[in-house]
Every structure is written in C-alpha cells, then in structure tokens.
Write a protein that holds these residues in place. Structure first.
Motif, mmCIF file in Angstrom:
data_model
loop_
_atom_site.group_PDB
_atom_site.id
_atom_site.type_symbol
_atom_site.label_atom_id
_atom_site.label_comp_id
_atom_site.label_asym_id
_atom_site.label_seq_id
_atom_site.Cartn_x
_atom_site.Cartn_y
_atom_site.Cartn_z
ATOM 1 N N ASP A 62 10.969 3.231 2.664
ATOM 2 C CA ASP A 62 10.008 2.386 3.353
ATOM 3 C C ASP A 62 8.603 2.705 2.829
ATOM 4 N N PRO A 63 7.910 1.780 2.179
ATOM 5 C CA PRO A 63 6.615 2.109 1.590
ATOM 6 C C PRO A 63 5.497 2.318 2.603
ATOM 7 N N ALA A 67 2.504 5.109 2.314
ATOM 8 C CA ALA A 67 1.072 4.816 2.231
ATOM 9 C C ALA A 67 0.308 5.607 3.288
ATOM 10 N N VAL A 75 -7.097 12.702 3.674
ATOM 11 C CA VAL A 75 -7.905 13.058 4.839
ATOM 12 C C VAL A 75 -7.747 14.540 5.161
ATOM 13 N N LEU B 43 10.018 -1.082 7.951
ATOM 14 C CA LEU B 43 9.215 -2.234 7.545
ATOM 15 C C LEU B 43 9.505 -2.615 6.100
ATOM 16 N N VAL B 47 7.767 -5.722 3.850
ATOM 17 C CA VAL B 47 6.947 -5.454 2.671
ATOM 18 C C VAL B 47 7.544 -6.139 1.459
ATOM 19 N N PRO B 59 5.079 -1.137 -4.312
ATOM 20 C CA PRO B 59 4.924 -1.429 -2.875
ATOM 21 C C PRO B 59 3.908 -0.546 -2.175
ATOM 22 N N VAL B 60 3.804 0.734 -2.601
ATOM 23 C CA VAL B 60 2.857 1.616 -1.918
ATOM 24 C C VAL B 60 1.416 1.150 -2.164
ATOM 25 N N VAL B 63 0.732 -1.860 -0.049
ATOM 26 C CA VAL B 63 0.431 -1.535 1.342
ATOM 27 C C VAL B 63 -0.987 -0.985 1.469
ATOM 28 N N LEU B 64 -1.338 -0.072 0.546
ATOM 29 C CA LEU B 64 -2.641 0.591 0.651
ATOM 30 C C LEU B 64 -3.797 -0.358 0.412
ATOM 31 N N ARG B 68 -2.576 -3.110 4.254
ATOM 32 C CA ARG B 68 -3.286 -2.263 5.212
ATOM 33 C C ARG B 68 -4.615 -1.810 4.632
ATOM 34 N N ASP B 71 -7.168 0.204 6.831
ATOM 35 C CA ASP B 71 -6.934 1.651 6.932
ATOM 36 C C ASP B 71 -7.601 2.393 5.792
ATOM 37 N N GLU B 75 -10.503 5.138 5.696
ATOM 38 C CA GLU B 75 -10.275 6.463 5.139
ATOM 39 C C GLU B 75 -11.392 6.845 4.189
#
Lengths: 102, 236, 101
Positions: A62-63, A67, A75, B43, B47, B59-60, B63-64, B68, B71, B75
């Motif tokens: 699940d990506p 992320a 952080v 999810l 995605v 995909p990451v 999302v980043l 999203r 977010d 950050e």
C-alpha cells in the motif's frame, strides 16, 4: 505466522523498548535515542501493515503508509536535530552559569 | 551540576512497575493485532486506479506530490520552522565567542581528498534520485538528504558551504520548497478550481519542478540545522 | 528460508536497539544506534518499501548519526573540543551524559 504480523510485533517491541528507556533514563542524549527508537517502531507497524500478499502470492504494498512513513522519517530527523540543539544550548547555559558569567 | 542531572533516574520499584505495565500494553497490542490480522483495509486499489492521472508512475511519489500534496507542503513548513529555530539557537551561541578556531583544525588529507572526489558523485546521485523518483524508488526527500550529506561531509573537512540563515540567498532557498507548493496550490486553484489538482497533461513536468525546488530546500534546511548542532560555529 | 532471514533480521534489530539503549558509554550507544538504523533500512527493503529504505539509509543512518555525534562532541566537558579529535570514550568524557544510575 505471517510476515506482516511478525514485523508488526517487532514494531511494538521496539516502541515499548524505546518508551521504557525514555521514561527511565536521566541522560538527555539517550532519551533522544530512545524516542527515535520509539518512532522507528511506529514506522515498522505502518510498513508491516502495508505489506500484503495478493491471492496469487504477488506482493501488493500500500503506497499511502509508505508516503506517510517517508514524511515521518524526515520530520523525525528534524525533530531530533531541534532536540539536540536545545540540549546543547541547555548544557552550555547551565555550565556557563555554574562557572560564573563569561 | 549540569542539565542532565536535573531529573534523577526512576527508583528500582518504579522501574519494575513500569516494565510490567509496558509488557501488559505490549500483550494487549499484540492480541489486538492478532485478531485483526485478517482485516485488510488498504488504499492500494484507489491509488492504482488514480495513478494514470497523477503524472508519475511511482505510486509513492504520486501520493506524496499529488494525492496528498497538502501533507508534504506542511511537512516542508515543519522543516522550515526547525531550520529557523535551530539556526537562531546556533547563532546566539556563536555570537559572543570572538575566536573562530574552525580554521585552525588540521583536517586529514584523506578526508580532504575523499570530500573532493565524493562531492560531485553525491550531487550526481542526488540529481539521479530526483529524476528517477517519477518512475522508480527515489524522489525529493532522498535527493535532498543525499545533497545535505554532501554538505555535512564538506563541513567535516573544513570547507563549509555557506550556511548563515540570515543570508538572503540561504533564506530564499529555505522558503523555496514551501513556496513552490503554495504557488502550485494557488495556481491550480486558478486553473482547475481545486488546490493541488494538476491537469493530467502536464502533471509530470509540474511535479518534477516542485520536486526540484523541494530537493534544494530540504538539503539547505537539513544542512542549516546540522550546522546549528555542530560544534565550532555555524560559519567558516 | 525467508522466515529464517526474517527472524535473523528481527533478532538483530531488537538486540542492536536494546544494546544501543543500555550500553553505558554514550559514544558506543550512538554508533550502535547508527547500526540499528542500517538494519532498519534493510528491513524496509525486505518489506517491499525501497523508497523508504533509501531515505532511511541516507537520513536515519547518515544525517542522524552525524547530528548525534556532533552533539555528543559539544556536550563533552573538555573545553578543547575543537583541537582534540579524541574518541577514547573511557578516558575523558565522564560528564554530560555518562553519569546515570
């Protein structure tokens, strides 16, 4: 026992280990290390939950948790850096007041 | 005596009680995990169906930087806050000290040549990670971290990069990442009517542009923060 | 076979983390923490998260380690922290963080 569960349990163990040391130690630097270990435990829980095998054995990750963890790592390092700056500053201030004003 | 002595260690009884409580928490958590191990909330499907509209194939990164993006912008704002705070704390410390011993430190020639040979490679790796992030593992955070490590290496060998956060160019770089996200949010509000809703046709190039800004910004923020912790002043 | 690798990974991870948080000398503690970070990076790769493995190797092991070592040196009681590149954890640094218990 599935891989996901195995690493989830490892994440919980890391979290509790970090929590124990963070609560009991009196050394600031070690407490920062312990909080980092706690964070890594949480990340591991996330990544382990994202690790799933499909019906045909194909790996489906699940990506979205990936992320989130990527964000979390960055952080965490900046929070660590801030904590270290504060500890160093505190150390310098208290040793300066101990030796008298410069 | 010093700051670390302020809070004394917990007495043995407290320690063992704490250990028992934590083991109990661990057992409860483990039990909960065991019982919901088959509940697969994921999810992944969402995605994957939206991935062709994101402009990238990793995909990451999608999302980043796309799904999203809010977010990620926040950050970068957190990183900015940390860099500014740490920079200020470091500045106070170095201000009264008149001497600057950093110059006189003898640096091993091995470290010097290592830095000289490795810095271009690290910059190249950083650029590669940034570029490849659209398709393969990589992206702005990894690239920024590698670039910051190059700076740290330079700092150790006495050839510090400029890191004074009061410097105008450094300030521009510090806010570049957050600024790029803000501008893109507002621009997309004008173009498509939704924050961070990139048009599919040029989402890829747009994401690359934001990522480039974010990489530079992340590298500078991490480096400035590092210099605030480093002994011997934050400026050469 | 894969299970054996998993168990080794977890065992190594937990023992390195425990050692890092319990060993007395702070310098050793930091070095063990960096090693823990590297094993964690390996774990991310094992769990199908190469993006995070790269980030962890660069940040968790690299930058955090440099930060911790820099802070460690600043917390040394010696005033000559710039000139001496000493790392004899046993001889000089007793203040700051070593004195617990």
């Amino acid at each position: 026992m599935s891989t996901s569960l195995l690493f989830s349990l490892c994440g919980i163990a890391l979290f509790l280990l970090g929590l124990y040391v963070a609560l009991t130690t009196s050394a600031m630097l070690r407490r920062i290390l312990a909080i980092n270990i706690m964070g890594n435990g949480v990340f591991m829980l996330f990544i382990a939950s994202a690790y799933q095998r499909g019906e045909d054995g194909v790996l489906i990750t699940d990506p979205v948790p990936h992320a989130l963890v990527l964000t979390g790592i960055v952080v965490a390092v900046s929070a660590t850096a801030l904590a270290l700056t504060l500890v160093c500053r505190l150390h310098e201030l208290s040793s300066a007041s101990h030796e008298g004003p410069e | 005596m010093n700051a670390t002595d302020a809070n004394s260690a917990v007495p043995p009884l407290g320690r063992s009680l704490l250990a028992i409580a934590l083991v109990g928490i661990g057992l409860v958590l483990g039990w909960a995990l065991w019982h919901q191990a088959n509940a697969q909330a994921s999810l992944t499907a969402t995605v994957m169906t939206e991935l062709p509209n994101s402009g990238v194939t990793n995909p990451v990164t999608a999302v980043l930087l796309n799904f999203r993006a809010f977010d990620t912008m926040l950050e970068l704002a957190v990183l900015l806050l940390v860099a500014v705070t740490a920079g200020m704390l470091g500045e106070r410390r170095t201000a009264p000290a008149g001497e600057r011993p950093a110059e006189t430190v003898s640096v091993s020639p091995l470290l010097l040549s290592l830095t000289r040979d490795l810095t271009p490679v690290m910059i190249l790796v950083s650029a590669y990670l940034l570029w490849v992030g659209a398709k393969e593992p990589g992206g702005a955070f990894q690239a920024g971290a590698v670039l910051a490590s190059a700076g740290v290496l330079a700092h150790f060998s006495g050839r510090s990069w400029r890191s004074d956060h009061r410097d105008t160019s450094i300030r521009m770089l510090l806010v570049l990442g957050t600024g790029a996200f803000l501008i893109s949010a507002l621009a997309m509000l004008g173009v498509t009517g939704t924050y961070f809703d990139y048009p599919v046709a040029w989402a890829g190039i747009w994401i690359l542009a934001i990522e480039t800004a974010a990489t530079l910004s992340i590298a500078v923020m991490l480096y400035v923060t590092f210099c605030a912790v480093m002994p011997g002043g934050d400026r050469p | 076979m894969m299970h054996l690798f998993d168990l080794l990974l977890i065992l190594g991870l937990l023992s390195f983390a425990t050692l890092s948080l319990t060993v007395r000398d702070v310098f050793t503690s930091i070095v063990l923490f960096i090693s823990t970070g590297l094993i964690i990076a390996l774990t991310w790769a094992r769990l199908g998260a190469p993006d995070i493995a790269i980030a962890e190797a660069a940040i968790g092991a690299g930058l955090t380690g440099a930060l911790l070592l820099a802070a460690w040196r600043r917390l040394q009681p010696a005033v000559t922290d710039q000139r001496t590149h000493c790392r004899n954890g046993s001889s000089s640094p007793t203040g700051a963080d070593d004195e617990r218990h």
